[in-house]
Design an enzyme around this catalytic site. Structure first.
Site, short mmCIF file in Angstrom:
data_model
loop_
_atom_site.label_atom_id
_atom_site.label_comp_id
_atom_site.label_asym_id
_atom_site.label_seq_id
_atom_site.Cartn_x
_atom_site.Cartn_y
_atom_site.Cartn_z
N GLU A 1 8.31 -18.10 1.98
CA GLU A 1 6.24 -18.75 2.02
C GLU A 1 6.56 -19.78 2.14
OE1 GLU A 1 3.30 -17.03 -0.95
OE2 GLU A 1 4.55 -18.44 -2.06
N CYS B 1 -1.71 -16.45 -1.40
CA CYS B 1 -0.47 -15.81 -1.95
C CYS B 1 -0.43 -14.37 -0.96
CB CYS B 1 -0.22 -15.12 -3.31
SG CYS B 1 -1.53 -14.30 -4.01
N LYS C 1 -3.01 -21.07 -19.73
CA LYS C 1 -3.15 -22.40 -19.64
C LYS C 1 -2.47 -22.99 -18.11
CE LYS C 1 1.08 -25.20 -17.15
NZ LYS C 1 0.51 -25.51 -16.54
N GLU D 1 2.61 -11.90 -10.74
CA GLU D 1 1.84 -12.38 -9.62
C GLU D 1 2.51 -13.37 -8.93
OE1 GLU D 1 0.96 -12.26 -6.15
OE2 GLU D 1 -0.93 -13.50 -7.37
#
Length: 487
Positions: A390, A289, A180, A255
């Protein structure tokens, strides 16, 4: 090729065919640098579509796993050759769809080619060991068994590299896949699957289903015939997937986020540190990231470092990533742009000092895109939101410290532990940093954003589920060990 590009419609790839979703509903993907341009329409699929893909993957995996690693590798080699021949097309699609500059997009696509070839070679590497038995007449050894059907859920920021670095090891070790892609990058991912189709993978071994995360992503996590799930994305979604997979006994790999620090020591090469900080923080519009987010600088070089950093930031050319000379493109969409702007507002409200940037760009050629200035804050404390969460955008915080011990404490004072860098010429400080930093990727005199495909990749704390991707470490997730004794 049967993919339907009429009206720029891109389909699901299931059981060796390009098919429309059962809902026949579409999401419109627009160019974030020019929102008047429609890049393509991608399906809003349903659980019915997912069920078809999983069934196809389950049926095909039985024969796929019986092929030798060498034969499976030949399919990956062929896919690599096809992708390499289409680098310009795929890279341009990436830039138009999610905004990354064309040179970066070409580099990422080339990395996808290299990953496919690396894992193709894994088909001829060892998968076990001979172990001495207490019975002198017995032979005992280990081998590896594939999980079965692997569900892959990928983000939009690396629409070629991440799908490939998950799919390639899954396939070479004998699994079939249902992938996906993030809706925002599904056109580019479809072009990768065109390469898989042209490489001749047996029907059902590789499948792609596009749709909302709360339908297709959730469906993959819940599906009883999906044996393993590998996910890259937000912490919130990742934890939900992990809990769902754990509840039904499926293997999972997550992750997730990062809040990556760079420490600049008093004896650092400041020009090198500035270049690496700029690259780590602002390339890909900070949408990585592993992007540099916090820059922790020793006080006796702080002013000089800041002066050099601001000067270099002022040189950054923002614009449409397809234009020559543009260094930083737009945010991927309006939602992400607004998220970044909201963090900038929080930084101001909580008392941080804005050094440069902080505004949306709207004049002239910026009018139709999601552009923002590269942004630097200073006078930032560890309790501030912009020092803890973040942002996933081109925003960095400068933090002045008195000692290396203080720098390390601040670097570790977040919930994340993905990557971290230090700039120093002192070997003892390098060794201390390696030992004391809570990060899965440690870089010395190099930017925080970067990992080589042959090396394990993953984080500590809330950045991952503590498994590792890429390199030979990938075999640990995509297979299970069998211990065999014969006499």
């Amino acid at each position: 090729m049967t993919i339907n590009t009429q009206n720029k419609r891109y389909l699901n790839y299931v059981n060796g065919e390009w098919i429309e979703s059962s809902k026949n509903e579409w999401t419109e993907n627009r160019n974030p640098a020019n929102t008047e341009e429609v890049v393509g329409y991608v399906p809003k699929s349903s659980n019915e579509d997912l069920d078809k893909a999983v069934a196809a993957a389950k049926n095909s995996q039985k024969e796929w796993k019986k092929l030798s690693g060498d034969v499976r590798g030949k399919y990956l080699y062929k896919a690599a050759d096809i992708l390499e021949s289409r680098i310009d097309e795929v890279a341009e699609s990436m830039t138009r769809e999610m905004g990354k500059t064309l040179p970066e997009a070409k580099g990422e696509t080339a990395r996808g080619v290299a990953i496919l070839r690396y894992y193709a070679g894994e088909g001829l590497r060892k998968v076990g060991d001979v172990i001495p038995s207490t019975d002198k007449e017995a032979l005992m050894f280990t081998t590896r068994a594939p999980l079965g059907v692997v569900g892959i859920i990928t983000p939009w920021n690396f629409p070629v590299a991440i799908p490939i670095w998950k799919a390639a090891p899954a396939l070479i070790y004998g699994n079939s896949i249902v992938l996906k892609p993030a809706t925002e990058a599904a056109v580019t991912c479809a072009k990768v699957f065109e390469c898989f189709e042209l490489a001749g993978f047996p029907s059902g071994v590789v499948n792609m289903v596009t749709g909302p995360g709360n339908v297709i992503g959730k469906g993959i996590a819940n599906h009883s015939d999906v044996n393993g799930i590998t996910f890259t994305g937000s912490n919130t979604v990742g934890k939900q997937i992990g809990q769902t997979a754990l509840a039904r006994g499926a293997k999972y790999q997550l992750e997730m986020g990062g809040k990556n620090p760079v420490i600049v020591d008093a004896d650092a090469d400041l020009d090198q540190a500035v270049e690496a900080t700029i690259s780590g923080a602002f390339r890909s519009t900070g949408q990585k990231c592993t992007a540099t987010s916090r820059v922790i600088v020793l006080e006796n070089v702080y002013d000089r470092f800041k002066e050099k950093l601001v000067a270099k930031t002022n040189e950054i050319i923002v614009g449409d990533g397809l234009q020559e000379g543009v260094w930083m493109g737009p945010a991927v969409n309006e939602r992400q742009l607004n998220t970044v702007l909201s963090y900038i507002q929080k930084g101001r409200k909580e008392g941080a000092s804005l050094v440069i940037g902080g505004e949306r760009l709207t004049a002239g050629s910026f009018e139709k895109g999601h552009f923002i200035q590269p942004t630097i804050f200073e006078n930032v404390t560890t309790s501030m939101t912009i020092a803890q969460e973040e942002i996933f955008g081109p925003v960095i915080t400068l933090m002045k410290v008195n000692t290396m011990e203080e720098a390390l404490n601040i670097a570790n004072d977040v919930e994340f532990g993905l990557s971290a860098s230090i700039f120093t010429s002192n070997i003892q400080k390098m060794l201390t940093f390696i030992e004391d930093i809570d990060a899965g990727l440690v870089r010395i005199n190099a930017e925080s954003a970067g990992v080589e495909l042959q090396a394990p990749f993953g984080g500590m704390k809330n950045s991952s589920s503590h498994s590792r991707e890429q390199g030979q470490a990938a075999i640990e997730f995509f297979t299970s060990i069998k211990t065999v004794l014969t006499k």
